[in-house]
Design an enzyme around this catalytic site. Structure first.
Site: not given
Ligand code: NAD
Length: 494
Positions: A154, A182, A231, A286
């Site tokens: 998101f 979201r 995440s 991130c």
């Molecule tokens: P999230 O893990 O909740 O969601 C990411 C994606 O996974 C979304 O598209 C979501 O629909 C999907 N998802 C969520 N739960 C799932 C499940 N149980 N099974 C399958 N798919 C699922 O992350 P978020 O809250 O959207 O984003 C924030 C996180 O992303 C933070 O931890 C941040 O550090 C990380 N992030 C990392 C980077 C990087 O480059 N390493 C960049 C941006 C964000």
């Protein structure tokens, strides 16, 4: 919520906009005031299968389209994006909360990836050698994989999908994007522009959904590669499930980024940059600095200056001129962050600046926190290893660089580490030894440009080839080696 006439046709599959078939309707709200922006019915497994079949049918002709012709679409896409930067940025601000300036900047970083992908006829080349044996030549050529998909978070709705989409298409693959449910509106607008670009139907597809869509992408035999950003627990899950069905996967996870501040740093510059890094995008980056490790006198000088800088930030609705920090994404996120601040306090940290219970005039229902600074966070407390993902900076003190580096070493994450100093020797040691993939020297957000890979380490990345840069071409192509012999007598025949 039920499906109504107001429910958007949020999925772009085989060149057509269609509503999601699941009965789950998500109300997309503006986190600055909780006002409803749109209703989106989520896609289900059958919608996802349709997108995969559309992408699979489009692949043979797209793959045969010369790279030089494929990039003409990317040039047109870039022009359209540039014409619509402000409009798209406002959509991002409304659904995500970040300021318009931040939303504009992220889209600009996204567009840079489209620009880099325009070099694909050169970047995708293989290599060859004549006479590997007498009369025998050998070459390596790169071929696209087929259907590939990306699942994105998101926090950067207008940038992260671009870490994948332009490279996937320009190398000759067909592509499916599953953004965070979201924040679906930013990519819907971008896909409307892609529609104007005139790509053959099925080359790009947008599926808005949750876990059911992700699992359908992970399990389908026609999807060859998965890119994920989100995440760490979900990154691990996606990596394992993609591998179980034989897919190539690159999964970027969460973070807890450290900055080390030496007493010889330019303290004014360090304060400004670290404040931007910790509190920009309300800390939901991130690459946000979340722990500052001070050495020597920097403990006092940096503590005083960062507290003053953070307290002066103007928090409010990201659409308003002059606002420097917007809300966090949801009310649940706000209470999670507030309770983590409480955990820090109970664990022995001293709160220098408390951003809980923020009241923003005319935005009482918004998900606002103000910048928060916790001092003397014990090295082994629950908070040190927990990704807060909010506008909270923890301060810890180390007696020297050895102790600071040992502190970083213990972290389960390795997305970014930064150092502020005026010493070249200290900078070199840090670059050499810091256990993270993206290093900043007097830089607060060490986000690689599009022509470099985004190189998280440890629990921040699962896979081999990273997003962006040359890694993207490696990820989206299969290498094929051809060894040829034609016989000398035949070559002289004509
Ligand atoms: P999230 O893990 O909740 O969601 C990411 C994606 O996974 C979304 O598209 C979501 O629909 C999907 N998802 C969520 N739960 C799932 C499940 N149980 N099974 C399958 N798919 C699922 O992350 P978020 O809250 O959207 O984003 C924030 C996180 O992303 C933070 O931890 C941040 O550090 C990380 N992030 C990392 C980077 C990087 O480059 N390493 C960049 C941006 C964000």
């Amino acid at each position: 919520m039920a499906v109504t006439a107001a429910t958007l046709e949020a999925n772009f599959i085989n060149g057509k906009w269609i509503p999601g078939s699941s009965q789950t309707v998500v109300d997309i709200v503006n986190p600055a005031n909780q006002q409803s922006l749109a209703q989106v019915s989520l896609a289900d497994e059958a919608d996802t299968a349709r997108a995969i079949e559309a992408a699979a049918s489009a692949f043979p002709a797209w793959r045969m389209t010369p790279p030089q012709d494929r990039i003409q679409y990317m040039f047109r896409f870039r022009e359209l994006l540039l014409e619509h930067v402000d409009e798209i940025a406002r959509v991002t601000t409304k659904e995500n909360g970040k300021t318009v300036a931040e939303a504009r900047a992220e889209l600009q970083r996204g567009i840079e990836n489209v620009e880099v992908s325009c070099g694909m006829p050169t970047m995708m080349q293989g290599y060859n050698l004549e006479d590997v044996a007498r009369g025998v030549d050998e070459m390596m050529i790169r071929q696209p994989l087929g259907v590939v998909a990306a699942i994105t978070p998101f926090n950067f709705p207008g940038m992260i999908p671009f870490w994948f989409m332009p490279y996937a298409i320009a190398t000759g693959n067909t592509f499916i994007l599953k953004p965070s449910e979201r924040v679906p509106l930013t990519m819907m607008r971008v896909f409307e522009l892609l529609e104007q670009v005139g790509l053959p139907k099925g080359v790009v597809n947008l599926v808005n959904g949750g876990k059911a869509v992700v699992d359908a992408l992970l399990d389908h035999p026609k999807v060859r590669a998965i890119s994920f950003v989100g995440s760490t627990p979900i990154a691990k899950y996606v990596y394992a499930r993609a591998a179980a069905s034989g897919k190539r996967a690159q999964c970027q996870g969460g973070a807890k980024n450290h900055v080390v501040v030496l007493p010889d740093a330019d303290m004014k510059m360090a304060t400004q940059i670290i404040s931007d890094s910790a509190f920009g995008c309300a800390g939901q980056r991130c690459l946000a600095v979340s722990v500052a490790v001070t050495i020597g006198e920097a403990q006092k000088t940096f503590r005083d200056s960062i507290t003053e800088a953070a307290a002066s930030l103007r928090v409010g609705d990201g659409l308003e001129e002059g606002v420097q920090m917007g809300p966090v994404i949801t009310a649940q996120s706000k209470s999670r962050i507030e309770s983590l601040i409480g955990v820090g306090e109970k664990g022995g940290a001293k709160i220098l600046l408390d951003g809980r219970n923020a009241h923003i005039p005319k935005h009482e229902s918004g998900s606002f926190l103000k910048p928060t600074i916790l001092d003397a966070v014990p090295a082994s407390s629950e908070l040190t290893d927990t990704e807060i993902f909010g506008p909270v900076l923890s301060l810890v003190h180390a007696k020297d660089m050895n102790e600071a580096l040992a502190f970083l070493e213990r972290s389960p994450y390795g997305n970014q580490a930064s150092l502020f100093t005026s010493s070249g020797a200290a900078a070199r040691r840090f670059r050499y030894e810091a256990p993270a993939g993206n290093i900043g020297i007097n830089i607060g957000v060490a986000a690689p440009m599009a022509y470099f890979p985004f190189t998280g380490w440890k629990g921040s990345f699962f896979g081999d080839m990273h997003a962006q840069g040359r890694d993207a071409i490696e990820f989206y192509t299969d290498k094929k080696v051809v060894i040829e012999r034609w016989g000398e007598e035949h070559s002289r025949k004509f």
